[in-house]
Design a protein around this motif. Structure first.
Motif, PDB file in Angstrom:
ATOM      1  N   GLY A   1      11.327   4.380   6.119  1.00 45.70           N
ATOM      2  CA  GLY A   1      10.189   4.634   6.770  1.00 45.70           C
ATOM      3  C   GLY A   1       9.137   3.513   6.204  1.00 45.70           C
ATOM      4  N   VAL A   2       9.183   3.303   5.167  1.00 40.73           N
ATOM      5  CA  VAL A   2       8.121   2.471   4.321  1.00 40.73           C
ATOM      6  C   VAL A   2       8.653   1.271   3.696  1.00 40.73           C
ATOM      7  CG1 VAL A   2       6.632   4.504   4.035  1.00 40.73           C
ATOM      8  CG2 VAL A   2       8.192   3.757   2.186  1.00 40.73           C
ATOM      9  N   SER A   3       9.753   0.821   4.075  1.00 40.39           N
ATOM     10  CA  SER A   3      10.437  -0.321   3.567  1.00 40.39           C
ATOM     11  C   SER A   3      10.158  -1.458   4.474  1.00 40.39           C
ATOM     12  CB  SER A   3      12.175  -0.306   3.645  1.00 40.39           C
ATOM     13  OG  SER A   3      12.551  -1.358   2.966  1.00 40.39           O
ATOM     14  N   THR A   4      10.064  -2.677   3.930  1.00 41.53           N
ATOM     15  CA  THR A   4      10.013  -4.032   4.787  1.00 41.53           C
ATOM     16  C   THR A   4      11.499  -4.492   5.071  1.00 41.53           C
ATOM     17  OG1 THR A   4       9.892  -5.305   2.603  1.00 41.53           O
ATOM     18  CG2 THR A   4       7.726  -4.472   3.499  1.00 41.53           C
TER      19      THR A   4
ATOM     20  N   GLY B   1       0.734  -1.131   0.022  1.00 41.56           N
ATOM     21  CA  GLY B   1       0.067  -0.073  -0.068  1.00 41.56           C
ATOM     22  C   GLY B   1       0.799   1.283  -0.087  1.00 41.56           C
ATOM     23  N   HIS B   2       2.152   1.335   0.113  1.00 46.95           N
ATOM     24  CA  HIS B   2       3.202   2.417   0.108  1.00 46.95           C
ATOM     25  C   HIS B   2       3.847   2.292  -1.158  1.00 46.95           C
ATOM     26  CE1 HIS B   2       2.076   2.046   4.322  1.00 46.95           C
ATOM     27  NE2 HIS B   2       2.186   3.186   4.363  1.00 46.95           N
ATOM     28  N   SER B   3       4.534   3.483  -1.354  1.00 49.63           N
ATOM     29  CA  SER B   3       5.611   3.305  -2.675  1.00 49.63           C
ATOM     30  C   SER B   3       6.714   4.301  -2.222  1.00 49.63           C
ATOM     31  CB  SER B   3       4.850   4.071  -3.899  1.00 49.63           C
ATOM     32  OG  SER B   3       4.439   5.393  -3.627  1.00 49.63           O
ATOM     33  N   PHE B   4       7.902   4.001  -2.928  1.00 53.49           N
ATOM     34  CA  PHE B   4       9.200   5.000  -2.659  1.00 53.49           C
ATOM     35  C   PHE B   4       8.977   6.228  -3.386  1.00 53.49           C
ATOM     36  CE2 PHE B   4      11.229   0.765  -1.889  1.00 53.49           C
ATOM     37  CZ  PHE B   4      11.121   0.959  -0.585  1.00 53.49           C
ATOM     38  N   SER B   5       9.064   7.456  -2.537  1.00 54.16           N
ATOM     39  CA  SER B   5       9.108   8.610  -3.190  1.00 54.16           C
ATOM     40  C   SER B   5      10.332   9.125  -3.893  1.00 54.16           C
ATOM     41  CB  SER B   5       8.506   9.866  -2.462  1.00 54.16           C
ATOM     42  OG  SER B   5       9.583   9.674  -1.260  1.00 54.16           O
ATOM     43  N   GLY B   6      10.672   9.594  -5.085  1.00 54.27           N
ATOM     44  CA  GLY B   6      11.818  10.154  -5.521  1.00 54.27           C
ATOM     45  C   GLY B   6      12.679   9.070  -6.235  1.00 54.27           C
ATOM     46  N   GLY B   7      11.976   7.721  -6.417  1.00 57.05           N
ATOM     47  CA  GLY B   7      12.692   6.730  -7.128  1.00 57.05           C
ATOM     48  C   GLY B   7      13.086   6.907  -8.380  1.00 57.05           C
TER      49      GLY B   7
END
Length: 159
Positions: free
Chosen positions: A99-102, A30-36
């Motif tokens: 912060g949003v990584s597994t 449900g999350h994504s990486f910003s600035g990828g």
């Protein structure tokens, strides 16, 4: 292979490591990486550029990159500065991914980007010193020597 040219293989390996660590990072559901997009764009450009530079240096035709001029130190200072800034931005981007990584690979990618930034800064500073040495040597060089009028002892015997 002397410094700063010896840094190029290390930079190449660090760029590949950064790409591997960035690719191994996965966001939570449900999350994504910003600035990828910025991370991938500048790391791929760095990789391609380093492949070209290392290839030219291995073939000893690096003067082709500066159109036969002796301005390679200036060119290396410019690309080192640009890639230094890009890697500083990459540090913040990949650190934000944590912060949003597994898993912990974004932190490792941030550390690899930090190492890249340090090596680019080091290479740029070394090339600046080389460039300043070339400029100073060219300005202070006097091929005729200092011969005073009327002093025949310091004159060339063929004159």
């Amino acid at each position: 292979m002397t410094l700063p040219n010896a840094l190029k293989p290390a930079l190449f390996l660090l760029v590949i490591l950064t790409m591997i660590l960035g690719g191994a990072s996965s966001p939570e559901k449900g999350h994504s990486f910003s600035g990828g997009w910025f991370f991938w764009l500048n790391t791929i450009v760095q990789l391609i550029f380093l492949i070209v530079v290392i290839g030219f240096f291995l073939l000893e035709i690096e003067r082709l990159m500066t159109c036969g001029r002796d301005s390679w130190p200036i060119a290396e200072m410019v690309y080192s500065g640009v890639f230094f800034v890009c890697n500083i931005v990459n540090i913040f981007i990949t650190a934000n991914w944590h912060g949003v990584s597994t898993n912990g690979t974004p932190v490792a990618a941030a550390l690899a980007s930090f190492a890249l930034a340090i090596l680019y800064a080091l290479g740029g500073v070394m090339m600046y010193r080389i460039w300043r040495g070339i400029v100073k040597a060219g300005v202070t060089q006097n091929p005729t020597g200092s011969t005073q009028p009327g002093n025949i002892q310091g004159m060339h015997p063929g004159i």
